[in-house]
Scaffold this motif. Structure first.
Motif, PDB file in Angstrom:
ATOM      1  N   HIS A 178       2.959  -8.566   4.088  1.00  0.00           N
ATOM      2  CA  HIS A 178       2.542  -8.048   2.744  1.00  0.00           C
ATOM      3  C   HIS A 178       1.495  -6.909   2.503  1.00  0.00           C
ATOM      4  N   LEU A 179       0.668  -6.805   3.466  1.00  0.00           N
ATOM      5  CA  LEU A 179      -0.375  -5.717   3.185  1.00  0.00           C
ATOM      6  C   LEU A 179      -0.913  -5.614   4.767  1.00  0.00           C
ATOM      7  N   PHE A 180      -0.987  -4.416   5.061  1.00  0.00           N
ATOM      8  CA  PHE A 180      -1.645  -3.906   6.294  1.00  0.00           C
ATOM      9  C   PHE A 180      -3.380  -3.569   6.002  1.00  0.00           C
ATOM     10  N   LEU A 181      -4.054  -3.973   6.675  1.00  0.00           N
ATOM     11  CA  LEU A 181      -5.365  -3.564   6.649  1.00  0.00           C
ATOM     12  C   LEU A 181      -5.861  -2.708   7.798  1.00  0.00           C
ATOM     13  N   ALA A 182      -5.709  -1.343   7.797  1.00  0.00           N
ATOM     14  CA  ALA A 182      -5.786  -0.561   9.048  1.00  0.00           C
ATOM     15  C   ALA A 182      -6.812   0.541   8.688  1.00  0.00           C
ATOM     16  N   ASN A 183      -7.733   0.838   9.753  1.00  0.00           N
ATOM     17  CA  ASN A 183      -8.678   2.091   9.849  1.00  0.00           C
ATOM     18  C   ASN A 183      -7.534   3.435  10.101  1.00  0.00           C
ATOM     19  N   GLU A 184      -8.233   4.629  10.052  1.00  0.00           N
ATOM     20  CA  GLU A 184      -7.360   5.781  10.291  1.00  0.00           C
ATOM     21  C   GLU A 184      -6.688   5.685  11.463  1.00  0.00           C
ATOM     22  N   HIS A 185      -7.301   5.409  12.548  1.00  0.00           N
ATOM     23  CA  HIS A 185      -6.912   5.191  13.987  1.00  0.00           C
ATOM     24  C   HIS A 185      -5.662   4.207  14.089  1.00  0.00           C
ATOM     25  N   GLU A 186      -5.908   3.191  13.381  1.00  0.00           N
ATOM     26  CA  GLU A 186      -4.619   1.857  13.475  1.00  0.00           C
ATOM     27  C   GLU A 186      -3.624   2.586  12.574  1.00  0.00           C
ATOM     28  N   PHE A 191       2.023   3.929  12.175  1.00  0.00           N
ATOM     29  CA  PHE A 191       2.831   4.398  11.176  1.00  0.00           C
ATOM     30  C   PHE A 191       2.876   5.871  11.312  1.00  0.00           C
ATOM     31  N   GLY A 192       2.137   6.651  12.378  1.00  0.00           N
ATOM     32  CA  GLY A 192       2.090   8.007  12.046  1.00  0.00           C
ATOM     33  C   GLY A 192       3.190   8.891  12.462  1.00  0.00           C
ATOM     34  N   ASP A 193       4.135   8.474  13.447  1.00  0.00           N
ATOM     35  CA  ASP A 193       5.343   9.382  13.882  1.00  0.00           C
ATOM     36  C   ASP A 193       5.038  10.831  13.748  1.00  0.00           C
ATOM     37  N   GLY A 194       3.786  11.229  14.012  1.00  0.00           N
ATOM     38  CA  GLY A 194       3.669  12.789  14.088  1.00  0.00           C
ATOM     39  C   GLY A 194       2.967  13.218  12.742  1.00  0.00           C
ATOM     40  N   GLU A 195       2.778  12.083  11.923  1.00  0.00           N
ATOM     41  CA  GLU A 195       2.121  12.651  10.421  1.00  0.00           C
ATOM     42  C   GLU A 195       0.597  12.601  11.071  1.00  0.00           C
ATOM     43  N   SER A 196      -0.233  13.588  10.248  1.00  0.00           N
ATOM     44  CA  SER A 196      -1.676  13.203  10.423  1.00  0.00           C
ATOM     45  C   SER A 196      -2.231  13.201   9.094  1.00  0.00           C
ATOM     46  N   ASP A 197      -1.402  13.146   7.778  1.00  0.00           N
ATOM     47  CA  ASP A 197      -2.139  12.972   6.714  1.00  0.00           C
ATOM     48  C   ASP A 197      -2.060  11.689   6.120  1.00  0.00           C
ATOM     49  N   TRP A 198      -3.290  10.847   6.135  1.00  0.00           N
ATOM     50  CA  TRP A 198      -3.189   9.515   5.833  1.00  0.00           C
ATOM     51  C   TRP A 198      -2.621   9.249   4.453  1.00  0.00           C
ATOM     52  N   ARG A 199      -2.738  10.063   3.709  1.00  0.00           N
ATOM     53  CA  ARG A 199      -2.246  10.311   2.071  1.00  0.00           C
ATOM     54  C   ARG A 199      -0.439   9.999   2.195  1.00  0.00           C
TER      55      ARG A 199
END
Length: 298
Positions: A178-186, A191-199
């Motif tokens: 339902h909800l992932f609780l992740a820091n920026e590294h996680e 979920f990054g797939d090459g993306e570097s913008d957390w927003r």
């Protein structure tokens, strides 16, 4: 009272305080050393109990002195340990924590945590029906985490996951969260797939992720695409070990308030958690949290 079921790791932490983190081949003179209760699952269960929740823990320790000591400490905190297994096949999990000027670096040897099986989790199925929600992490075998996700789904309970250690998240697990609780590294690893913008990543997963950003606070994009940002509370930082676990537990305990309000309370709990060394010793009570928020609002 929130009833929380936590599925996760139990470790003995060996905490070394040093003026800086050691480099390869370097020997440093440390400032202090201590043994402390740790492990993401144990941290989360203790944090929830201190905040007034009823918390059960599903995990595994070794059949050794460390395991018995940690179980005793958990029970003294009020954590329900009926479904913490014991194994003679591996020692209790251990973590070496190097603390330096408010930051930390951690090496974990999972030990008995990797003996937690899907069968162990399945044996705790009655707790899934009795709990309000389920909180898990990935310091345990994937099969155990998957079983927890499936049982939460079967019983109609929200399933919250801290994707740590960081890495790709199997689709069969992601679809039950339902909800992932992740820091920026996680966040980037999972979920990054090459993306570097957390927003941008939060916008791709509306309603599914809360990202914690250390001294910048936390953020969430809801199912309608609205970004909610919660600034961090400014406090002196002694040791950040376990702050993410404190945040996760607090958000779970206050789940019924909605994510934006729960994020504020979780950020406050995380702020209180960094006021001393160790991941459990400084976790606040509900009274301490209320006092802190009253001072912050005055």
């Amino acid at each position: 009272m929130t009833r929380l079921l936590v599925v996760g790791g139990i470790n003995m932490d060996y905490v070394f305080e040093a003026p800086c983190l050691p480099r390869t081949g370097e020997t440093l003179g440390g400032q202090s050393f201590r043994r402390a209760s740790g492990g993401k699952g144990a941290d989360q269960a203790v944090a929830a109990t201190r905040l007034g929740a009823e918390a059960w823990l599903v995990g595994c320790t070794g059949d050794d002195a460390e395991g018995r000591e940690l179980l005793g400490r958990l029970r003294a905190e009020g954590v329900r340990t009926d479904h913490v297994a014991t194994t003679a096949d591996a020692p209790t999990g251990a973590a070496a924590v190097f603390a330096c000027q408010g930051e930390s670096a951690i090496a974990v040897v999972p030990g008995a945590n990797h003996r937690l099986s899907a069968a162990h989790v399945r044996a705790a199925e009655p707790l899934f029906g009795r709990s309000d929600l389920v909180l898990a992490e990935l310091g345990i075998p994937l099969a155990a985490a998957l079983e927890a996700a499936e049982l939460a789904h079967r019983h109609g309970k929200p399933f919250l996951l801290t994707p740590s250690p960081a890495g790709a998240i199997p689709p069969e697990l992601a679809r039950r969260v339902h909800l992932f609780l992740a820091n920026e590294h996680e966040l980037m690893a999972g979920f990054g797939d090459g993306e570097s913008d957390w927003r941008a990543l939060l916008a791709r997963w509306p309603g599914r992720i809360v990202v914690t950003r250390g001294g910048e606070g936390a953020a969430h994009v809801d199912a309608q695409g609205t970004l909610h940002e919660q600034p961090a509370f400014r406090v002196p930082v002694i040791d950040t070990t376990g702050a993410g676990d404190a945040f996760a537990a607090a958000l779970a305990v206050h789940w019924a308030l909605g994510i934006p309000r729960a994020m504020r309370l979780a950020c406050a709990v995380a702020a209180l958690a960094v006021r001393g060394f160790g991941s459990q010793s400084t976790l606040p009570t509900q009274r301490e949290l209320q006092d802190f928020l009253e001072r912050a609002d005055s």
